[in-house]
Design a protein around this motif. Structure first.
Motif, PDB file in Angstrom:
ATOM      1  N   SER A   1       8.550  -9.297 -21.507  1.00  0.00           N
ATOM      2  CA  SER A   1       7.381  -8.565 -21.020  1.00  0.00           C
ATOM      3  C   SER A   1       7.419  -8.549 -19.507  1.00  0.00           C
ATOM      4  N   TYR A   2       6.610  -7.662 -18.916  1.00  0.00           N
ATOM      5  CA  TYR A   2       6.567  -7.596 -17.459  1.00  0.00           C
ATOM      6  C   TYR A   2       5.232  -7.035 -16.991  1.00  0.00           C
ATOM      7  N   ARG A   3       4.939  -7.295 -15.733  1.00  0.00           N
ATOM      8  CA  ARG A   3       3.843  -6.657 -15.015  1.00  0.00           C
ATOM      9  C   ARG A   3       4.417  -6.032 -13.748  1.00  0.00           C
ATOM     10  N   LEU A   4       3.778  -4.970 -13.284  1.00  0.00           N
ATOM     11  CA  LEU A   4       4.109  -4.375 -11.994  1.00  0.00           C
ATOM     12  C   LEU A   4       2.936  -4.605 -11.039  1.00  0.00           C
ATOM     13  N   ARG A   5       3.253  -4.852  -9.785  1.00  0.00           N
ATOM     14  CA  ARG A   5       2.206  -5.014  -8.787  1.00  0.00           C
ATOM     15  C   ARG A   5       2.428  -4.045  -7.635  1.00  0.00           C
ATOM     16  N   LEU A   6       1.381  -3.317  -7.306  1.00  0.00           N
ATOM     17  CA  LEU A   6       1.363  -2.409  -6.166  1.00  0.00           C
ATOM     18  C   LEU A   6       0.597  -3.069  -5.032  1.00  0.00           C
ATOM     19  N   THR A   7       1.166  -3.072  -3.843  1.00  0.00           N
ATOM     20  CA  THR A   7       0.423  -3.475  -2.655  1.00  0.00           C
ATOM     21  C   THR A   7       0.376  -2.277  -1.716  1.00  0.00           C
ATOM     22  N   LEU A   8      -0.829  -1.861  -1.381  1.00  0.00           N
ATOM     23  CA  LEU A   8      -1.036  -0.722  -0.483  1.00  0.00           C
ATOM     24  C   LEU A   8      -1.371  -1.237   0.910  1.00  0.00           C
ATOM     25  N   TYR A   9      -0.695  -0.712   1.911  1.00  0.00           N
ATOM     26  CA  TYR A   9      -0.866  -1.168   3.295  1.00  0.00           C
ATOM     27  C   TYR A   9      -1.372  -0.018   4.170  1.00  0.00           C
ATOM     28  N   ARG A  10      -2.145  -0.385   5.216  1.00  0.00           N
ATOM     29  CA  ARG A  10      -2.558   0.593   6.212  1.00  0.00           C
ATOM     30  C   ARG A  10      -2.783  -0.113   7.546  1.00  0.00           C
ATOM     31  N   ALA A  11      -2.743   0.669   8.619  1.00  0.00           N
ATOM     32  CA  ALA A  11      -3.046   0.130   9.941  1.00  0.00           C
ATOM     33  C   ALA A  11      -4.489  -0.356   9.961  1.00  0.00           C
ATOM     34  N   PRO A  12      -4.739  -1.523  10.527  1.00  0.00           N
ATOM     35  CA  PRO A  12      -6.102  -2.083  10.513  1.00  0.00           C
ATOM     36  C   PRO A  12      -7.133  -1.132  11.106  1.00  0.00           C
ATOM     37  N   GLY A  13      -8.239  -0.995  10.372  1.00  0.00           N
ATOM     38  CA  GLY A  13      -9.350  -0.193  10.842  1.00  0.00           C
ATOM     39  C   GLY A  13      -9.161   1.304  10.765  1.00  0.00           C
ATOM     40  N   SER A  14      -8.035   1.752  10.232  1.00  0.00           N
ATOM     41  CA  SER A  14      -7.756   3.193  10.230  1.00  0.00           C
ATOM     42  C   SER A  14      -8.542   3.961   9.185  1.00  0.00           C
ATOM     43  N   GLY A  15      -8.908   3.279   8.097  1.00  0.00           N
ATOM     44  CA  GLY A  15      -9.577   3.975   7.000  1.00  0.00           C
ATOM     45  C   GLY A  15      -8.650   4.833   6.176  1.00  0.00           C
TER      46      GLY A  15
END
Length: 464
Positions: free
Chosen positions: A204-218
């Motif tokens: 079995s497996y899980r996938l993980r997404l990490t979303l990044y953005r410049a701080p405070g950019s919205g």
């Protein structure tokens, strides 16, 4: 023809050696998009033409609906409804400083995560390849990871399967080397069990997404699809012959990689190694999408077919140092409006015929000696071509980018030889050494709004 080192052969060699011993943990890459001269799941059952695709060797699972996104574990992300549901960064779960290994720049980033539910494939797997479809505005990017449970009751670490952005201004799109726990290894874009002969499998497996953005950019990445193909294709030098279906040919743009030899050598030594992005661009344009004039402004106006240069730049993996990262090619295709794209395996040539009959061409990955594929005129330890049709006798009609000119790209290859080359997992090179084959790997791209017949063909393969 010449090219950069065919790096997917490293994975193939490791898996071939693993028939008796575990593969050594070493820095390695997996994707081979170059042409080099040689020194939940698809349903099983008969296809009605005397050929029974192998059940239980391929499992596809993709998350793309609003319900899918809401079923995952969110930390700062949220599901967005609409015609094309997706996942976005809503409120940062944290902040981190990261140094891009390819630029040396250190920058702060806000991030949020989404983790899929545990998926148990119908096939205990020896390999897993992920795909994702997303848009990352400037100032954002994403990371995809996998963690799973082995059949011996232990667990994998969290493996990075890609750090990706639509553009290349903020981070350098990259795979990550040196990931192994002594039982499995990530070879650029492919999770693989080191010693398949031991009987160890990923249950079995899980996938993980990490979303990044410049701080405070919205700002936020938006992800529309994520998932993986898990498989356990048996070791084989040959596969059974299939019976030809109906003749059909799709009209797909023709582009040669070789007309770009020497152009933009910073992207894997130029066009001689661009079979993967060249093939991807053909299919993108088959579906009526292409880069805008503004997007192509960076390309030397003296170069023909600048969109092929564009595809090479925006599929380039800075760690692998090539344009043949399979998921990166799918992700590139999905940056165009309302496009879906995945990497998968097909179990038979018959399944590929069903896609073509529905109007869906596919990009296939294969390797062969010069003498193994009549009409090719070259040998390769890793090459992508676009299958666009079948002749009345069942032979393969392919747009092969390893051709001298655009008009010469359309080729007809004998069915039996091509089928075996594409579906096998082992082969002999020109020196008699055992090498690996891709076992039916292909890219499939299709529009969000597809015809009912296309939806049925994709559904039969577990892709929608």
């Amino acid at each position: 023809m010449t090219s950069s080192t065919p790096r997917r052969t490293l994975l193939a060699a490791a898996l071939a050696a693993a028939a008796g011993t575990a593969a050594a943990a070493a820095p390695a890459t997996a994707s081979d998009g170059s042409t080099a001269v040689e020194p939940d799941t698809a349903p099983a059952g008969p296809d009605g033409r005397g050929h029974d695709p192998e059940p239980g060797i391929v499992d596809n699972r993709f998350w793309s609906s609003y319900t899918d996104w809401r079923c995952g574990a969110a930390a700062g992300t949220k599901a967005v409804a609409g015609q094309r549901p997706g996942l976005v960064l809503a409120a940062p779960a944290g902040r981190v400083e990261l140094t891009d290994p390819h630029t040396g720049r250190t920058a702060p980033w806000e991030y949020a995560t989404w983790t899929s539910p545990v998926h148990t494939p119908t096939v205990p797997a020896t390999e897993v390849i992920a795909s994702w479809n997303a848009h990352t505005p400037p100032g954002t990017w994403l990371q995809v990871e996998l963690s799973g449970a082995y059949s011996d009751g232990t667990a994998t670490p969290w493996y990075v399967l890609g750090r990706w952005a639509s553009g290349d201004d903020d981070i350098r799109r990259t795979s990550v080397d040196d990931q192994t726990d002594g039982k499995s290894t990530v070879w650029t874009d492919t999770f693989a069990i080191d010693d398949t002969a031991s009987g160890l499998r990923l249950l079995s497996y899980r996938l993980r997404l990490t979303l990044y953005r410049a701080p405070g950019s919205g700002l936020t990445p938006q992800v529309w699809r994520i998932g993986a193909m898990a498989s356990d294709v048996p070791d084989r030098f040959t596969v059974p012959a299939s019976a030809p279906g109906l003749a059909h040919e799709l009209i797909v743009p023709r582009y040669s990689q070789n007309t770009h030899v020497g152009q933009y050598p910073e992207y894997d030594n130029g066009g001689e190694a661009w079979c993967s992005p060249t093939s991807s661009q053909m299919i993108v344009e088959y579906w009526g999408r292409r880069p805008s004039t503004e997007e192509l402004a960076w390309v030397d106006p003296a170069f023909a077919d600048p969109q092929v240069c564009h595809a090479a730049r925006f599929t380039y993996d800075h760690q692998y140092q090539g344009c043949g990262n399979w998921p990166f090619n799918a992700a590139y295709a999905a940056t165009y409006p309302d496009m879906n794209a995945v990497v998968t395996r097909l179990r038979s040539l018959t399944e590929l015929e069903s896609l073509v009959r529905a109007g869906i061409p596919a990009i296939t990955s294969q390797s062969f000696r010069k003498d193994e594929l009549p009409g090719a005129g070259y040998g390769t330890s890793g090459h992508l071509m676009t299958v666009i049709g079948f002749t009345p006798t069942g032979d393969i009609i392919a747009n092969d980018p390893a051709s001298p000119t655009n008009p010469a790209v359309r080729r007809v290859y004998p069915r039996r030889e091509w089928e075996n080359i594409w579906l096998r997992t082992k082969r002999y090179d020109a020196n008699g050494k055992v090498r690996g084959g891709t076992g039916g790997v292909c890219y499939i791209f299709w529009p969000v709004k597809s015809a009912p017949s296309q939806h049925r063909a994709l559904q039969a393969l577990g892709l929608v």
